[in-house]
Write a protein that holds these residues in place. Structure first.
Motif, mmCIF file in Angstrom:
data_model
loop_
_atom_site.group_PDB
_atom_site.id
_atom_site.type_symbol
_atom_site.label_atom_id
_atom_site.label_comp_id
_atom_site.label_asym_id
_atom_site.label_seq_id
_atom_site.Cartn_x
_atom_site.Cartn_y
_atom_site.Cartn_z
ATOM 1 N N LEU A 182 -20.247 -34.848 -43.388
ATOM 2 C CA LEU A 182 -21.107 -33.692 -43.654
ATOM 3 C C LEU A 182 -20.283 -32.546 -44.235
ATOM 4 N N LEU A 183 -19.108 -32.307 -43.668
ATOM 5 C CA LEU A 183 -18.250 -31.226 -44.154
ATOM 6 C C LEU A 183 -17.846 -31.450 -45.609
ATOM 7 N N GLU A 184 -17.647 -32.705 -45.991
ATOM 8 C CA GLU A 184 -17.281 -33.014 -47.374
ATOM 9 C C GLU A 184 -18.428 -32.735 -48.341
ATOM 10 N N LEU A 185 -19.654 -32.830 -47.871
ATOM 11 C CA LEU A 185 -20.825 -32.634 -48.725
ATOM 12 C C LEU A 185 -21.254 -31.178 -48.850
ATOM 13 N N LEU A 186 -20.908 -30.363 -47.872
ATOM 14 C CA LEU A 186 -21.359 -28.970 -47.869
ATOM 15 C C LEU A 186 -20.624 -28.136 -48.914
ATOM 16 N N ALA A 187 -21.333 -27.172 -49.462
ATOM 17 C CA ALA A 187 -20.757 -26.210 -50.406
ATOM 18 C C ALA A 187 -21.274 -24.825 -50.044
ATOM 19 N N CYS A 188 -20.561 -23.821 -50.481
ATOM 20 C CA CYS A 188 -20.978 -22.440 -50.248
ATOM 21 C C CYS A 188 -22.328 -22.213 -50.923
ATOM 22 N N PRO A 189 -23.325 -21.723 -50.195
ATOM 23 C CA PRO A 189 -24.637 -21.495 -50.808
ATOM 24 C C PRO A 189 -24.632 -20.375 -51.848
ATOM 25 N N LEU A 190 -23.642 -19.507 -51.805
ATOM 26 C CA LEU A 190 -23.568 -18.394 -52.744
ATOM 27 C C LEU A 190 -22.871 -18.796 -54.047
ATOM 28 N N THR A 191 -21.705 -19.443 -53.924
ATOM 29 C CA THR A 191 -20.907 -19.778 -55.108
ATOM 30 C C THR A 191 -20.969 -21.252 -55.490
ATOM 31 N N VAL A 223 -13.671 -24.715 -46.472
ATOM 32 C CA VAL A 223 -12.564 -25.191 -45.652
ATOM 33 C C VAL A 223 -12.933 -24.925 -44.201
ATOM 34 N N PHE A 224 -12.779 -25.940 -43.342
ATOM 35 C CA PHE A 224 -13.134 -25.776 -41.942
ATOM 36 C C PHE A 224 -12.004 -25.108 -41.179
ATOM 37 N N ASP A 225 -12.323 -24.027 -40.473
ATOM 38 C CA ASP A 225 -11.394 -23.324 -39.593
ATOM 39 C C ASP A 225 -11.780 -23.685 -38.159
ATOM 40 N N ALA A 226 -11.064 -24.659 -37.587
ATOM 41 C CA ALA A 226 -11.401 -25.156 -36.254
ATOM 42 C C ALA A 226 -11.195 -24.103 -35.173
ATOM 43 N N GLU A 227 -10.186 -23.255 -35.331
ATOM 44 C CA GLU A 227 -9.885 -22.242 -34.318
ATOM 45 C C GLU A 227 -11.051 -21.282 -34.118
ATOM 46 N N ASN A 228 -11.696 -20.881 -35.220
ATOM 47 C CA ASN A 228 -12.813 -19.943 -35.144
ATOM 48 C C ASN A 228 -14.175 -20.618 -35.297
ATOM 49 N N ALA A 229 -14.193 -21.948 -35.466
ATOM 50 C CA ALA A 229 -15.431 -22.708 -35.671
ATOM 51 C C ALA A 229 -16.247 -22.100 -36.817
ATOM 52 N N SER A 289 -13.852 -18.491 -52.353
ATOM 53 C CA SER A 289 -14.367 -17.861 -53.563
ATOM 54 C C SER A 289 -15.352 -16.734 -53.252
ATOM 55 N N ALA A 290 -16.148 -16.874 -52.198
ATOM 56 C CA ALA A 290 -17.105 -15.833 -51.810
ATOM 57 C C ALA A 290 -16.525 -14.868 -50.784
ATOM 58 N N GLN A 291 -15.331 -15.214 -50.231
ATOM 59 C CA GLN A 291 -14.704 -14.405 -49.188
ATOM 60 C C GLN A 291 -15.626 -14.254 -47.980
ATOM 61 N N LEU A 292 -16.255 -15.388 -47.592
ATOM 62 C CA LEU A 292 -17.172 -15.410 -46.453
ATOM 63 C C LEU A 292 -16.800 -16.541 -45.506
ATOM 64 N N ALA A 293 -17.140 -16.355 -44.232
ATOM 65 C CA ALA A 293 -16.951 -17.381 -43.204
ATOM 66 C C ALA A 293 -18.307 -17.684 -42.587
ATOM 67 N N TYR A 294 -18.762 -18.928 -42.739
ATOM 68 C CA TYR A 294 -20.044 -19.356 -42.184
ATOM 69 C C TYR A 294 -19.807 -19.943 -40.791
ATOM 70 N N PRO A 295 -20.560 -19.515 -39.799
ATOM 71 C CA PRO A 295 -20.332 -20.004 -38.431
ATOM 72 C C PRO A 295 -20.805 -21.447 -38.248
ATOM 73 N N VAL A 296 -20.156 -22.115 -37.293
ATOM 74 C CA VAL A 296 -20.587 -23.440 -36.852
ATOM 75 C C VAL A 296 -20.932 -23.277 -35.386
ATOM 76 N N ARG A 297 -22.209 -23.461 -35.048
ATOM 77 C CA ARG A 297 -22.676 -23.277 -33.668
ATOM 78 C C ARG A 297 -23.179 -24.602 -33.119
ATOM 79 N N ASP A 298 -22.611 -25.021 -32.012
ATOM 80 C CA ASP A 298 -22.985 -26.283 -31.374
ATOM 81 C C ASP A 298 -22.908 -27.443 -32.359
ATOM 82 N N GLY A 299 -21.882 -27.420 -33.223
ATOM 83 C CA GLY A 299 -21.675 -28.489 -34.179
ATOM 84 C C GLY A 299 -22.548 -28.412 -35.413
ATOM 85 N N ILE A 300 -23.339 -27.336 -35.547
ATOM 86 C CA ILE A 300 -24.262 -27.196 -36.677
ATOM 87 C C ILE A 300 -23.787 -26.058 -37.575
#
Length: 75
Positions: free
Chosen positions: A15-24, A29-35, A41-52
């Motif tokens: 799933l992570l390989e298929l996802l792309a930034c919805p803006l750009t 890139v997955f940041d496991a420490e902060n989930a 490119s967009a300078q944004l971090a999208y949250p991962v909550r309960d594996g989603i």
């Protein structure tokens, strides 16, 4: 081999390989420490909550000036 992320996040690697930034539409890139999924490119971090991954720009956190993940906001 298990398709689940080996760091225990519950996010499927395929799933992570298929996802792309919805803006750009750029890579994430997955940041496991902060989930979070980081869009450099967009300078944004999208949250991962309960594996989603929450792929909404309105839910994303801006990265700091250096493009580092920094500290996520608490919810």
């Amino acid at each position: 081999m298990n398709d689940q992320d080996d760091r225990g996040t519950g996010v499927d690697r395929k799933l992570l390989e298929l996802l792309a930034c919805p803006l750009t539409k750029g890579p994430l890139v997955f940041d496991a420490e902060n989930a979070e999924l980081i869009s450099k490119s967009a300078q944004l971090a999208y949250p991962v909550r309960d594996g989603i991954p929450i792929m909404l720009v309105s839910e994303a956190r801006p990265l700091d000036e250096q493009g580092a993940p920094g500290k996520p906001k608490s919810r």
